[in-house]
Design a protein around this motif. Structure first.
Motif, short mmCIF file in Angstrom:
data_model
loop_
_atom_site.label_atom_id
_atom_site.label_comp_id
_atom_site.label_asym_id
_atom_site.label_seq_id
_atom_site.Cartn_x
_atom_site.Cartn_y
_atom_site.Cartn_z
N ASN A 458 102.91 17.93 24.83
CA ASN A 458 102.44 17.11 23.70
C ASN A 458 103.45 16.04 23.30
O ASN A 458 103.61 15.73 22.11
CB ASN A 458 102.10 18.00 22.50
N GLY A 459 104.15 15.51 24.30
CA GLY A 459 105.10 14.43 24.04
C GLY A 459 106.41 14.87 23.43
O GLY A 459 107.23 14.02 23.04
N ARG A 460 106.65 16.19 23.34
CA ARG A 460 107.87 16.70 22.71
C ARG A 460 108.65 17.57 23.69
O ARG A 460 108.07 18.32 24.48
CB ARG A 460 107.52 17.51 21.46
N SER A 461 109.96 17.50 23.60
CA SER A 461 110.80 18.36 24.42
C SER A 461 110.71 19.79 23.93
O SER A 461 110.75 20.06 22.72
CB SER A 461 112.26 17.89 24.35
N ILE A 463 112.97 21.98 25.12
CA ILE A 463 114.29 22.49 25.47
C ILE A 463 115.27 22.14 24.36
O ILE A 463 115.48 20.95 24.06
CB ILE A 463 114.79 21.88 26.81
N ASP A 464 115.85 23.14 23.74
CA ASP A 464 116.80 22.91 22.65
C ASP A 464 117.95 22.03 23.12
O ASP A 464 118.54 22.27 24.18
CB ASP A 464 117.36 24.25 22.15
N GLY A 465 118.27 21.04 22.30
CA GLY A 465 119.42 20.20 22.58
C GLY A 465 119.17 19.09 23.58
O GLY A 465 120.11 18.36 23.92
N MET A 466 117.94 18.93 24.06
CA MET A 466 117.62 17.87 25.02
C MET A 466 116.43 17.07 24.52
O MET A 466 115.41 17.63 24.12
CB MET A 466 117.32 18.44 26.41
N SER A 467 116.57 15.74 24.54
CA SER A 467 115.46 14.87 24.18
C SER A 467 114.48 14.80 25.36
O SER A 467 114.76 15.27 26.46
CB SER A 467 115.98 13.47 23.86
N VAL A 468 113.34 14.17 25.12
CA VAL A 468 112.33 14.06 26.18
C VAL A 468 112.88 13.32 27.38
O VAL A 468 112.72 13.76 28.53
CB VAL A 468 111.06 13.36 25.65
N ASP A 469 113.55 12.18 27.15
CA ASP A 469 114.06 11.43 28.30
C ASP A 469 115.18 12.19 29.00
O ASP A 469 115.33 12.11 30.23
CB ASP A 469 114.49 10.02 27.91
N GLU A 470 115.95 12.98 28.29
CA GLU A 470 116.98 13.80 28.94
C GLU A 470 116.34 14.88 29.81
O GLU A 470 116.81 15.16 30.92
CB GLU A 470 117.89 14.43 27.89
N VAL A 471 115.25 15.49 29.33
CA VAL A 471 114.55 16.50 30.13
C VAL A 471 114.00 15.88 31.40
O VAL A 471 114.08 16.47 32.48
CB VAL A 471 113.41 17.14 29.32
N LEU A 472 113.47 14.66 31.31
CA LEU A 472 112.82 14.04 32.45
C LEU A 472 113.80 13.41 33.43
O LEU A 472 113.46 13.21 34.60
CB LEU A 472 111.80 13.01 31.97
N VAL A 473 115.00 13.09 32.98
CA VAL A 473 116.02 12.53 33.88
C VAL A 473 116.91 13.63 34.44
O VAL A 473 117.34 13.56 35.59
CB VAL A 473 116.86 11.46 33.15
N PHE A 474 117.16 14.66 33.64
CA PHE A 474 117.98 15.80 34.09
C PHE A 474 117.11 17.07 34.08
O PHE A 474 117.42 18.05 33.42
CB PHE A 474 119.21 15.95 33.20
N THR A 475 116.03 17.01 34.83
CA THR A 475 115.03 18.07 34.81
C THR A 475 115.60 19.39 35.29
O THR A 475 115.21 20.46 34.79
CB THR A 475 113.82 17.65 35.66
N ARG A 476 116.50 19.35 36.24
CA ARG A 476 117.10 20.60 36.71
C ARG A 476 117.85 21.32 35.59
O ARG A 476 117.76 22.54 35.46
CB ARG A 476 118.06 20.31 37.87
#
Length: 695
Positions: A458-461, A463-476
């Motif tokens: 729903n457009g939200r991360s 994962i605690d401590g990670m923004s959406v773009d951080e999740v999608l760039v550092f997915t591992r």
């Protein structure tokens, strides 16, 4: 190491660690000898096991991402899973037991044999080869006079993912679409120490990477295809082609560079492995071992998790293009712009190809799309590295039917926004029965249940401590935090067009069970797993958008004559073709699974090949070898057009361990070298797309 120079093979990291005819050169060129390096995944993610007989075995509550509680249940508790082999045999719709392409299985071919072997009654021929000119004004291929400009107009090197897409109703025209994964300068070019010549070779290699779209024609149904030079569809996409980033991370500060301050328009694609064709007619491609192309001074967790290092790259492109060296100010983020799923429109050679950040950044093997009951589309993806993960993406919007321009435009936006998940598996056998030998547990199969852990919803991360773009760039990193299950190199992941079951090729993982590394789990049941296995997943209620699933192992691969620890869904092991290192997957019109292999020479001593696997009925689990590729080559693709009686594969890196003056293969032309200058230049092995058809 500068690979344009002659390589001392004895000094390569994988020298002495490969078996049979598997080349240490292949390991170095494909992934910078990743298996000789420390594992990128150093997370402490464990394997959640549902231990039979335990008071907690039937219901366990785990603390989920962001503090939420997630329920993990066994296969028997999840309505509609039907994960057992017997149920799978009954439930595979779209497969008619005993039907499919008719052929007699070939015998395994010794890894030293330099030829293509096909069943009796069939013949093979190339459709297109490395260097074949695509455009009317493109120069003919000349191995002694290669240039970057010529290569940009010619078919690229090391073709991997493949599809043959028919056009029109007469079945006389089609599009060939494929990836060009990597290059081998040692057999492409004559040896030189001239710096200017080496830089020219680097630019040729950049032009030989990427993708190709090629028009095909033939005289009638069932006839062999010929490529059409000058077709209006013909296109080359290379390491310098302009792309557009889409999705939530597009424009992120993590993706901005000096040359692209908006962070939206990266140049090029490379390291492309498998892919998939979407229901709306576009083609997806996975950027896999992108880290081997960059020099990166970043010492943070994100760079390490992707294998980036501050040392000369495998290809030396930083000598000719400053964006490949992160030590150049303003280009530190350039590696973050690779590792995505790429989408191209093969019908429009003027369209801008795109990279979809919503599907995450990893060493993508590929992506394959299915349509859920509610109309949303789901893409399944594997991260091809030891102890990495299985993912899926669920679109926010629903697919529109029809072929109108408006419908296609809408559907081409489906992968730009949605939810991203990573898989967590649990087994249903006692831990003591999964001892690493590959022996079946007492219930007679490797099986269990699992859940899809949310990374972005729903457009939200999530994962605690990670923004959406951080999740999608550092997915591992995000998947590490979520607690995903470490797998044995998830390569191709294919949803069955009839049953909806999802098949995952786990190629191998020789590090499983080594000191300090995760041991066997029910979904990865062998230590030192050299031969790999195939996982079969059943989504809850056969709904691809579900967050729970059941699973079973379809195959535990190997040569039954040499290894007792093999499993073929109960089919007699002595009656199957030996198979090792499953890689790419496909289905025929009858619902049978086809598997191409990558690495069999190093494990069972035979050339890689293509295999048919029956999924339904009494013969479920029967493996039959259809073809074998030449020495030191890999089988890629494949595509099976059962109604035409035709099979297509991409033959990659034939004669990989040779050199320009000591070629190990002469595929596909089989014209050997001439030492007499007056007789002209000797031939090189040429990665090619071939077709196999009834004789």
């Amino acid at each position: 190491m500068v690979l344009q120079q002659p390589m001392n093979r004895n000094l390569l990291p994988m020298a002495g660690h490969t078996r049979g005819k598997r080349s240490a050169v292949t390991c170095q060129l494909k992934c910078a000898s990743a298996c000789a390096k420390a594992v990128c995944n150093t997370s402490d993610n464990g394997y959640f096991r549902d231990i039979a007989g335990s008071a907690l075995s039937r219901r366990k509550m785990l603390t989920g991402v962001g503090g939420a509680l997630a329920l993990v249940v066994t296969a028997g508790q999840v309505e509609g899973l039907g994960s057992t082999a017997a149920e799978a045999a009954q439930a595979t719709r779209g497969g008619r037991p005993g039907t499919g392409l008719s052929f007699g299985a070939i015998d395994p071919v010794d890894a030293a044999v330099d030829e293509v072997t096909v069943p009796r009654g069939y013949r093979w021929e190339p459709i297109i080869r490395w260097g074949d000119p695509l455009f009317s004004d493109a120069p003919e291929f000349n191995p002694d006079r290669q240039s970057p400009g010529a290569q940009e107009q010619q078919f690229g090197y090391n073709n991997d993912y493949l599809d043959i897409i028919p056009l029109g109703r007469r079945n006389r025209e089609a599009l060939l679409v494929c990836n060009h994964e990597y290059t081998n300068a040692g057999i492409m070019f004559a040896e030189t120490s001239n710096a200017r010549q080496l830089d020219k070779q680097a630019r040729i290699e950049m032009a030989a990477h990427g993708m190709a779209v090629v028009g095909l024609g033939r005289d009638g149904k069932g006839e062999p295809w010929k490529y059409v030079r000058g077709s209006r569809y013909n296109r080359r996409i290379t390491a310098t082609t302009r792309f557009e980033l889409t999705g939530p991370a597009a424009g992120s500060k993590l993706l901005k560079t000096k040359a692209d301050p908006d962070g939206r328009y990266p140049l090029g694609t490379f390291g492309n492995c498998a892919g998939g064709t979407t229901p709306w007619g576009t083609v997806l491609s996975g950027e896999e071992n992108f880290n081997t192309y960059f020099v990166s001074p970043d010492t943070g967790a994100g760079a390490k998790r992707y294998g980036l290092a501050n040392k000369p790259s495998s290809y030396g492109w930083e000598r000719v293009d400053k964006r490949f060296d992160g030590n150049n100010k303003g280009y530190e983020n350039e590696p973050n712009r690779f590792g995505y799923i790429v989408e191209i429109d093969p019908h429009d050679p003027e369209s801008t190809p795109r990279k979809h950040t919503a599907l995450g950044r990893m060493k993508h093997e590929g992506a394959n799309v299915t349509v859920a009951p509610d109309g949303r589309v789901v893409a399944y993806m594997g991260d091809d590295e030891r102890f990495d993960y299985l993912y899926k993406f669920v679109s926010r919007e629903r697919m529109r039917k029809g072929n109108s321009k408006a419908a296609k435009r809408h559907n081409m936006s489906l992968l730009t926004d949605g939810d991203l998940y990573v898989a967590k598996f649990s087994g249903n056998s006692p831990e003591s029965e999964i001892d690493g030998s590959g022996s079946l547990p007492s219930d007679g199969e490797f099986d269990g249940s699992g859940e899809w852990l949310p990374l972005v919803t729903n457009g939200r991360s999530r994962i605690d401590g990670m923004s959406v773009d951080e999740v999608l760039v550092f997915t591992r990193l995000a998947a590490d935090k979520a607690g995903a299950t470490k797998m044995d190199r998830c390569e191709d992941v294919q949803p069955h067009p009839g049953s909806g079951r999802v098949y995952v090729a786990c190629t191998n993982n020789t590090d499983r069970g080594k000191t300090g590394k995760e041991g066997p789990t029910e979904v990865n049941p062998r230590t030192s797993n050299r031969d790999g296995h195939v996982v079969e997943i059943t989504e809850r209620r056969n709904d691809a958008t579900s967050t729970r699933f059941g699973w079973t192992l379809l195959l535990v691969c190997g040569d039954p004559a040499k290894n007792d620890a093999t499993y073929f869904s109960g089919y007699p092991a002595e009656q199957v073709s030996p198979i090792s290192c499953p890689d790419n997957l496909a289905f025929d019109d009858s619902g049978n699974l086809w598997i191409s292999t990558d690495g069999a020479p190093s494990t069972i001593g035979y050339n890689d090949g293509l295999f048919k696997v029956t999924l339904a009925g009494k013969n479920r689990g029967r493996v039959q070898q259809f073809l074998s590729v030449p020495t030191e080559a890999e089988t890629c693709g494949p595509v099976v057009h059962e109604k035409d009686g035709m099979v297509f594969v991409a033959v990659q890196h034939p004669g990989e361990d040779g050199s320009y003056r000591d070629q190990h293969s002469y595929f596909p032309d089989y014209v050997q070298r001439s030492d007499k200058p007056e007789q002209g230049s000797f031939r090189l092995p040429r990665p090619s797309v071939i077709q196999v058809y009834r004789d």
